[in-house]
Write a protein that holds these residues in place. Structure first.
Motif, short mmCIF file in Angstrom:
data_model
loop_
_atom_site.label_atom_id
_atom_site.label_comp_id
_atom_site.label_asym_id
_atom_site.label_seq_id
_atom_site.Cartn_x
_atom_site.Cartn_y
_atom_site.Cartn_z
N LEU A 44 0.92 -1.30 -0.02
CA LEU A 44 0.06 0.13 0.01
C LEU A 44 0.78 1.40 -0.02
CD1 LEU A 44 -2.56 -1.09 2.65
CD2 LEU A 44 -2.71 -1.42 0.00
N THR A 45 2.06 0.94 0.40
CA THR A 45 2.99 2.28 0.52
C THR A 45 4.07 2.22 -0.35
OG1 THR A 45 4.25 1.16 2.27
CG2 THR A 45 2.55 2.44 3.05
N ALA A 46 4.67 3.54 -0.86
CA ALA A 46 5.85 3.40 -1.87
C ALA A 46 7.14 3.28 -1.14
CB ALA A 46 5.84 5.13 -2.00
N ALA A 47 7.02 3.50 0.29
CA ALA A 47 8.34 3.02 0.87
C ALA A 47 8.05 2.62 2.47
CB ALA A 47 9.35 3.89 0.81
N VAL A 48 8.29 1.68 3.05
CA VAL A 48 8.44 1.56 4.52
C VAL A 48 9.60 1.62 5.12
CG1 VAL A 48 7.54 0.00 6.24
CG2 VAL A 48 6.48 -0.29 4.25
N THR A 49 9.94 2.63 5.67
CA THR A 49 11.24 3.23 6.13
C THR A 49 11.70 2.40 7.47
OG1 THR A 49 10.40 4.71 7.83
CG2 THR A 49 10.83 5.67 5.82
N ASP A 50 13.01 2.49 7.73
CA ASP A 50 13.24 1.86 8.89
C ASP A 50 12.41 2.14 10.31
OD1 ASP A 50 15.38 0.28 7.52
OD2 ASP A 50 16.72 1.72 8.00
N LEU B 85 -0.03 5.01 11.23
CA LEU B 85 1.08 5.57 10.59
C LEU B 85 0.67 6.51 9.19
CD1 LEU B 85 3.71 2.61 11.21
CD2 LEU B 85 3.34 4.93 12.45
N VAL B 86 1.02 7.64 8.89
CA VAL B 86 0.84 8.29 7.81
C VAL B 86 2.10 8.06 7.06
CG1 VAL B 86 0.37 10.30 6.55
CG2 VAL B 86 -0.65 9.91 8.73
N LEU B 87 2.02 7.46 5.65
CA LEU B 87 3.05 6.94 4.88
C LEU B 87 2.95 7.50 3.54
CD1 LEU B 87 3.63 3.34 6.33
CD2 LEU B 87 5.03 5.52 6.75
N PRO B 88 3.99 7.41 2.68
CA PRO B 88 3.84 7.68 1.05
C PRO B 88 3.05 6.54 0.51
CG PRO B 88 5.93 8.21 1.70
CD PRO B 88 5.44 7.60 3.19
N VAL B 89 1.99 6.97 -0.21
CA VAL B 89 1.23 5.93 -0.87
C VAL B 89 1.81 5.40 -1.97
CG1 VAL B 89 -0.10 7.32 -2.12
CG2 VAL B 89 -1.31 5.16 -1.30
N ALA B 90 1.49 3.86 -2.25
CA ALA B 90 2.09 3.39 -3.39
C ALA B 90 1.33 4.28 -4.70
CB ALA B 90 1.88 1.98 -3.83
N PRO B 91 2.02 4.81 -5.63
CA PRO B 91 1.36 5.42 -6.75
C PRO B 91 0.44 4.67 -7.72
CG PRO B 91 3.64 5.24 -7.09
CD PRO B 91 3.51 4.95 -5.81
N SER B 92 0.86 3.21 -7.63
CA SER B 92 0.05 2.57 -8.68
C SER B 92 -1.36 2.25 -8.20
CB SER B 92 0.95 1.15 -8.84
OG SER B 92 1.06 0.50 -7.52
N LEU B 93 -1.70 2.26 -6.81
CA LEU B 93 -2.87 1.80 -6.29
C LEU B 93 -4.27 2.48 -6.94
CD1 LEU B 93 -2.12 1.56 -2.47
CD2 LEU B 93 -2.35 -0.46 -4.13
N ALA B 94 -5.31 1.65 -7.38
CA ALA B 94 -6.34 2.09 -7.93
C ALA B 94 -7.42 2.23 -6.85
CB ALA B 94 -6.86 1.25 -9.06
N GLY C 81 -10.08 9.91 -0.95
CA GLY C 81 -10.33 11.49 -0.59
C GLY C 81 -9.12 11.90 -0.75
N GLU C 82 -8.84 13.23 -0.50
CA GLU C 82 -7.87 14.14 -0.75
C GLU C 82 -6.72 13.91 0.03
OE1 GLU C 82 -7.65 15.90 -3.34
OE2 GLU C 82 -9.99 15.57 -3.68
N THR C 83 -5.82 12.62 -0.29
CA THR C 83 -4.87 12.26 0.76
C THR C 83 -3.36 13.02 0.74
OG1 THR C 83 -4.22 10.55 -1.09
CG2 THR C 83 -5.98 9.86 0.64
N ARG C 84 -3.46 13.53 -0.75
CA ARG C 84 -2.21 14.45 -0.79
C ARG C 84 -0.81 13.33 -1.20
NH1 ARG C 84 -5.45 17.29 2.39
NH2 ARG C 84 -5.71 19.39 1.39
N GLY C 85 -1.17 12.36 -1.59
CA GLY C 85 -0.13 11.34 -1.80
C GLY C 85 0.41 10.64 -0.71
N THR C 86 -0.56 10.39 0.37
CA THR C 86 -0.24 9.68 1.45
C THR C 86 -1.42 8.77 1.87
OG1 THR C 86 -1.40 11.34 3.08
CG2 THR C 86 1.14 11.45 2.72
N VAL C 87 -1.10 7.70 2.84
CA VAL C 87 -2.14 6.72 3.18
C VAL C 87 -1.84 6.69 4.77
CG1 VAL C 87 -0.82 4.75 2.77
CG2 VAL C 87 -3.31 4.45 3.12
N MET C 88 -3.06 6.63 5.61
CA MET C 88 -2.98 6.38 6.98
C MET C 88 -3.42 5.02 7.33
SD MET C 88 -5.10 8.08 10.28
CE MET C 88 -5.03 9.39 9.70
N VAL C 89 -2.38 4.11 7.71
CA VAL C 89 -2.93 2.77 7.96
C VAL C 89 -2.23 2.11 9.34
CG1 VAL C 89 -0.31 2.25 7.26
CG2 VAL C 89 -2.12 0.53 6.64
#
Length: 213
Positions: free
Chosen positions: A78-84, A100-109, A113-121
């Motif tokens: 779901l995310t572009a990167a899971v950091t250490d 955790l609010v993380l950068p979202v994977a850009p390929s997800l369809a 809502g207006e996530t501004r490139g993030t996802v809260m998971v």
């Protein structure tokens, strides 16, 4: 017409989880218990259902829907990167009351809502929620209440506010923690607490090895 399932017995839980799974997979809204408060949820990849969720809450797209997952591994898809730092916190607090609010994977369809490139998971610490998530997959889940009203701590409280906008309610007694999760933004720069809830900022800082957040 909404149906309420009592998940306090094995039979009721099995029937309820099955009904909630079928409802979510069919594009409907469900209310499930979590460790923090009860959640209003749907299939995260069903855009019409997510729109119905926001409408049921009386919430606009400017307040996007969080996502609950049933396993640690799911977050990687779901995310572009899971950091250490993110992995440190996942190992320390999941399942549990940390979002955790993380950068979202850009390929997800999907459209939360207006996530501004993030996802809260988050991965919740509740057996019924984890069963449903295990069958449905990632779910868009927000607190089961109308916007501006108190979060529901039981399915009955949720039904008072949400009524027949929800297809299936799973009742499993009072939510153990009774307060929302703590939200930590790891999407850019230094970790930032957006909301302190059931998990203290001090405990998070301790795991990250920083003096304070």
């Amino acid at each position: 017409m909404s149906i309420v399932y009592d998940c306090s017995t094995d039979h009721g839980r099995e029937a309820g989880v099955g009904a909630a799974t079928a409802a979510a997979q069919g594009g409907h809204l469900v209310v499930i218990p979590t460790d923090t408060v009860y959640g209003l949820g749907c299939d995260a990849f069903d855009q019409a259902a997510v729109a119905a969720l926001l409408s049921a809450k009386g919430r606009g797209r400017d307040m996007p829907t969080p996502v609950l997952v049933g396993s640690w591994a799911t977050v990687e898809g779901l995310t572009a990167a899971v950091t250490d730092q993110a992995w440190q916190l996942i190992h320390a607090f999941w399942p549990g009351p940390l979002s955790l609010v993380l950068p979202v994977a850009p390929s997800l369809a999907w459209d939360l809502g207006e996530t501004r490139g993030t996802v809260m998971v988050r991965m919740p610490l509740h057996p019924v929620a984890l069963q449903v998530l295990g069958k449905v997959g990632p779910m868009a889940v927000s607190s089961a209440n109308r916007s501006g009203q108190p979060p529901a701590r039981t399915a009955a409280e949720a039904k008072e506010q949400l009524g027949d906008s929800v297809a299936v309610y799973l009742e499993s007694g009072s939510a153990p923690l009774g307060e929302p999760s703590t939200i930590l933004d790891l999407s850019s720069g230094a970790p930032k607490v957006l909301r302190e809830g059931a998990l203290s900022a001090e405990r998070i800082a301790e795991v990250l090895g920083v003096p304070a957040l």
